[in-house]
Motif scaffolding. Structure first.
Motif, PDB file in Angstrom:
ATOM      1  N   CYS A  78      19.149  32.555 -46.215  1.00 61.50           N
ATOM      2  CA  CYS A  78      18.127  33.055 -45.286  1.00 61.50           C
ATOM      3  C   CYS A  78      16.859  33.386 -46.069  1.00 61.50           C
ATOM      4  CB  CYS A  78      18.591  34.332 -44.580  1.00 61.50           C
ATOM      5  SG  CYS A  78      20.287  34.339 -43.962  1.00 61.50           S
ATOM      6  N   CYS A 124      23.858  41.726 -39.051  1.00 64.69           N
ATOM      7  CA  CYS A 124      23.048  42.102 -37.890  1.00 64.69           C
ATOM      8  C   CYS A 124      22.577  40.894 -37.091  1.00 64.69           C
ATOM      9  CB  CYS A 124      21.833  42.903 -38.332  1.00 64.69           C
ATOM     10  SG  CYS A 124      22.258  44.402 -39.233  1.00 64.69           S
ATOM     11  N   HIS A 125      22.493  39.742 -37.736  1.00 66.38           N
ATOM     12  CA  HIS A 125      21.862  38.596 -37.062  1.00 66.38           C
ATOM     13  C   HIS A 125      22.835  37.535 -36.572  1.00 66.38           C
ATOM     14  CE1 HIS A 125      17.751  39.863 -37.567  1.00 66.38           C
ATOM     15  NE2 HIS A 125      17.983  40.145 -38.832  1.00 66.38           N
ATOM     16  N   GLU A 126      24.093  37.761 -36.726  1.00 68.21           N
ATOM     17  CA  GLU A 126      25.099  36.785 -36.297  1.00 68.21           C
ATOM     18  C   GLU A 126      24.937  36.417 -34.826  1.00 68.21           C
ATOM     19  OE1 GLU A 126      28.727  36.371 -38.354  1.00 68.21           O
ATOM     20  OE2 GLU A 126      27.780  34.517 -37.714  1.00 68.21           O
ATOM     21  N   HIS A 141      11.886  45.491 -39.383  1.00 70.88           N
ATOM     22  CA  HIS A 141      13.036  46.094 -40.054  1.00 70.88           C
ATOM     23  C   HIS A 141      12.856  47.586 -40.299  1.00 70.88           C
ATOM     24  CE1 HIS A 141      14.535  41.978 -41.553  1.00 70.88           C
ATOM     25  NE2 HIS A 141      15.387  42.438 -40.676  1.00 70.88           N
ATOM     26  N   CYS A 178      22.582  39.550 -44.195  1.00 73.81           N
ATOM     27  CA  CYS A 178      21.680  39.360 -43.055  1.00 73.81           C
ATOM     28  C   CYS A 178      22.484  39.147 -41.772  1.00 73.81           C
ATOM     29  CB  CYS A 178      20.763  38.166 -43.281  1.00 73.81           C
ATOM     30  SG  CYS A 178      19.988  38.126 -44.914  1.00 73.81           S
ATOM     31  N   LEU A 179      23.579  38.402 -41.895  1.00 73.24           N
ATOM     32  CA  LEU A 179      24.348  38.035 -40.702  1.00 73.24           C
ATOM     33  C   LEU A 179      25.103  39.220 -40.097  1.00 73.24           C
ATOM     34  CD1 LEU A 179      25.633  34.512 -41.816  1.00 73.24           C
ATOM     35  CD2 LEU A 179      24.065  34.984 -39.935  1.00 73.24           C
ATOM     36  N   ASP A 196      22.353  36.650 -32.777  1.00 71.17           N
ATOM     37  CA  ASP A 196      21.096  36.133 -32.236  1.00 71.17           C
ATOM     38  C   ASP A 196      21.222  34.642 -31.975  1.00 71.17           C
ATOM     39  OD1 ASP A 196      20.456  38.607 -33.124  1.00 71.17           O
ATOM     40  OD2 ASP A 196      18.837  37.987 -34.457  1.00 71.17           O
ATOM     41  N   ARG A 242      21.587  32.191 -33.486  1.00 70.96           N
ATOM     42  CA  ARG A 242      21.931  31.574 -34.751  1.00 70.96           C
ATOM     43  C   ARG A 242      23.213  30.756 -34.593  1.00 70.96           C
ATOM     44  NH1 ARG A 242      19.481  35.177 -36.141  1.00 70.96           N
ATOM     45  NH2 ARG A 242      17.710  33.897 -35.683  1.00 70.96           N
ATOM     46  N   HIS A 278      17.815  26.652 -37.970  1.00 72.75           N
ATOM     47  CA  HIS A 278      19.081  27.370 -38.134  1.00 72.75           C
ATOM     48  C   HIS A 278      20.269  26.467 -37.843  1.00 72.75           C
ATOM     49  CE1 HIS A 278      16.677  31.241 -37.333  1.00 72.75           C
ATOM     50  NE2 HIS A 278      16.742  30.986 -38.614  1.00 72.75           N
ATOM     51  N   THR A 303      18.057  48.588 -36.588  1.00 73.28           N
ATOM     52  CA  THR A 303      17.379  48.168 -37.816  1.00 73.28           C
ATOM     53  C   THR A 303      17.959  48.840 -39.052  1.00 73.28           C
ATOM     54  OG1 THR A 303      15.717  49.919 -37.779  1.00 73.28           O
ATOM     55  CG2 THR A 303      15.212  47.903 -36.559  1.00 73.28           C
TER      56      THR A 303
END
Ligand code: HEC
Ligand code: HEC
Ligand code: HEC
Ligand code: HEC
Ligand code: HEC
Ligand code: HEC
Ligand code: HEC
Ligand code: HEC
Ligand code: HEC
Ligand code: HEC
Length: 306
Positions: free
Chosen positions: A136, A115-117, A66, A112-113, A119, A121, A192, A74
């Motif tokens: 998370c 940026c991570h939606e 991060h 978090c999502l 991936d 996931r 997940h 990041t």
């Protein structure tokens, strides 16, 4: 003297601006580009107080993925600490993730999502953890140099915090080598979320087992029907006090389905006074003769005996 100095200081100024530019522009803007109450100096302003001496150790985050300002994706290439905790103008009532947080899991996860939606996931929405309001940050630590849930040795403890039954199972006589730090829950589960019941890593339970026990897949000349159907008819994945993770010991295991024929009738007349048990029921019982319980490739293995 002055004449010599001016171009020099001009150069320093420009250099300074160039160095600051990506830093400064990244900080005081939201993703939409609007100016906000985010602090101009990003992490530097937080670190005045949240340093080595502070109660919560924030600094190890600088050793993680991060805190890579060179990686545009990041938080540290953008709003830095405030990218997760929200604008400093809210301090001390910032977005809090750890114990005592008043935020809902959904609110925390949205951060978090962002940026991570995209991936891996896919199954998160509607998966069992999302449905049960698990955050998370209930599994992941971001202020440590090694996130425990991402290591084989430390992951099970994270899960056991909530899954007490699996913890108890892990101490039984026959287990997968989880408590010996050789296997993680995530080798069978996609925590997940996934489309299977029990969020398994493969589309079916048997496929999941075959990833490591390929020899049980066959094909066999003489198949044993329940094996191809569902390993869990005979095995428990998390632990058992019977050998080989069995749900029951033979002969009881076998007699659940094979209740007729020679298999289940104990000798009464012959043998020791008082009636000795059938030789079929002694020791490993059925397996003494039917040793190829997962299937046989021997031409005369029809009764799974060779
Ligand atoms: C002037 C000192 C100071 C500065 C600057 C500062 N903090 Fe804090 N912060 C504190 C203190 C003191 C607390 C409460 C005690 C604690 O938990 O350490 C706190 C608490 C927090 C909390 C927990 C909030 C809660 O509800 O318990 C977060 C999150 C936080 N700070 C993040 C930040 C971030 C991010 C920045 C920079 C944008 C920042 N702080 C800047 C002193 C500061
Ligand atoms: C990627 C998102 C993220 C970034 C960036 C981030 N934090 Fe955190 N922070 C968290 C999470 C999640 C926790 C909960 C504990 C943990 O995960 O280790 C936390 C915990 C904290 C806490 C304890 C209060 C709480 O929320 O439980 C403080 C104080 C804090 N962070 C300050 C900072 C400071 C200062 C920075 C910048 C140097 C920073 N954080 C950067 C996500 C982040
Ligand atoms: C501003 C975008 C952003 C935010 C917000 C963010 N992350 Fe990340 N995260 C990233 C990037 C980029 C990576 C590095 C991905 C890579 O290297 O493939 C990363 C990596 C990770 C990793 C993998 C770490 C590793 O060592 O492999 C985890 C776990 C993670 N983030 C969890 C979280 C959690 C939990 C939150 C919310 C508290 C969060 N992230 C918030 C962008 C973000
Ligand atoms: C129930 C515990 C749990 C929860 C809740 C959880 N994770 Fe994970 N996460 C894991 C585990 C376990 C792994 C390692 C997976 C593996 O090795 O296949 C992981 C891996 C990751 C990774 C790095 C590998 C990858 O897939 O890119 C990121 C990033 C990540 N999680 C982000 C998140 C975010 C964002 C959330 C919330 C929406 C979240 N996780 C919720 C357990 C969890
Ligand atoms: C904060 C608590 C918490 C943590 C930590 C946690 N879980 Fe869960 N988990 C739950 C809840 C709540 C459910 C849904 C209710 C249930 O089935 O018990 C659930 C459900 C599950 C299920 C069942 C899914 C289904 O479809 O029945 C699996 C498998 C699972 N978790 C695995 C894990 C693994 C592996 C970890 C560690 C990487 C983990 N969990 C960490 C709370 C947690
Ligand atoms: C060898 C593979 C494997 C491993 C390793 C594994 N599981 Fe499972 N787990 C399964 C299977 C198979 C199921 C049953 C799925 C179904 O219902 O179809 C299951 C089900 C679950 C369930 C749902 C409730 C239940 O008992 O049916 C939870 C919760 C769970 N596992 C948690 C964990 C945790 C926590 C770990 C790590 C300590 C772990 N599992 C390790 C294979 C595994
Ligand atoms: C990630 C790899 C992996 C997966 C997936 C896996 N196993 Fe295993 N299994 C192992 C390992 C490693 C051992 C231990 C071997 C040893 O101790 O020699 C083992 C041992 C076993 C044993 C023997 C245990 C004993 O006490 O002798 C059984 C039975 C078993 N697994 C069944 C299953 C079933 C059923 C599944 C699917 C639900 C499964 N395994 C999925 C790796 C795996
Ligand atoms: C009809 C019941 C039954 C079914 C179904 C079954 N097993 Fe077994 N399994 C057994 C028995 C009984 C043993 C103990 C064998 C022994 O002690 O010689 C065993 C032992 C094992 C072992 C440890 C010893 C060895 O042979 O490697 C593994 C691994 C294993 N089974 C995996 C699986 C997998 C994977 C599946 C699903 C594809 C499966 N089993 C389905 C009854 C079954
Ligand atoms: C979940 C039910 C189930 C369990 C448990 C089970 N079996 Fe079977 N078994 C079957 C089925 C179904 C067949 C196929 C019967 C058929 O084709 O007529 C079969 C076939 C057999 C055959 C071959 C019979 C023939 O006529 O070819 C033998 C031998 C056998 N099983 C032995 C065992 C032994 C030994 C155990 C215990 C380790 C066991 N079974 C456990 C369901 C089970
Ligand atoms: C001493 C060796 C031996 C033991 C122990 C034994 N069997 Fe058999 N089993 C046989 C033989 C030999 C056959 C073949 C009989 C035939 O072809 O008529 C057979 C046949 C079978 C069949 C096929 C149906 C049939 O009658 O042909 C099943 C099912 C079976 N056994 C299950 C079991 C179960 C369950 C156990 C444990 C309770 C068990 N066996 C214990 C030797 C044994």
């Amino acid at each position: 003297m002055n004449k010599n100095h001016r171009p020099m200081s001009g150069f320093v100024l420009v250099l300074g601006l160039l160095l600051c530019l990506p830093w400064a522009t990244g900080l005081a803007q939201t993703p939409s580009g609007k100016p906000t109450a985010y602090s101009e100096k990003g992490a530097d302003s937080c670190l005045q107080c949240h340093n080595e001496t502070s109660k919560f150790p924030v600094l190890p985050i600088f050793k993680t993925k991060h805190a890579q300002p060179a990686d545009q994706r990041t938080p540290f290439a953008g709003l830095q600490c405030e990218g997760c905790h929200g604008p400093y103008s809210e301090h001390p009532n910032m977005l809090k993730f750890g114990p005592g947080s008043k935020l809902t899991a959904e609110k925390k996860n949205q951060i978090c999502l962002q940026c991570h939606e995209s991936d891996n996931r896919m199954g998160w929405k509607g998966g069992p953890h999302e449905n049960s309001d698990v955050a998370c940050a209930d599994c992941h630590r971001v202020h440590v140099d090694r996130d425990p849930v991402l290591t084989v040795a430390d992951q099970p403890e994270v899960c056991f915090n909530c899954h007490k039954k699996q913890r108890a199972d892990s101490y039984k006589a026959s287990v997968h080598p989880i408590r010996y730090d050789k296997m993680a829950c995530s080798e069978c589960h996609n925590t997940h979320g996934s489309l299977t019941t029990g969020v398994l890593v493969k589309p079916t339970l048997n496929e999941t087992c075959y990833t490591c026990h390929a020899e049980k897949r066959g094909p066999f000349l003489w198949e044993h029907a329940p094996v191809a159907e569902d390993c869990s008819l005979c095995h428990r994945p998390h632990g058992s006090n019977h050998p080989a993770l069995l749900v029951k010991r033979p002969p009881l295991l076998c007699q659940q389905c094979h209740s007729t024929g020679h298999a289940s009738i104990p000798h009464t007349g012959a043998g020791l006074p008082g009636g000795s048990p059938s030789e079929f029921l002694l020791a490993k019982g059925c397996l003494n003769c039917h040793s190829q319980v997962h299937g046989s490739n021997h031409p005369s293995g029809v009764k799974l005996m060779r």
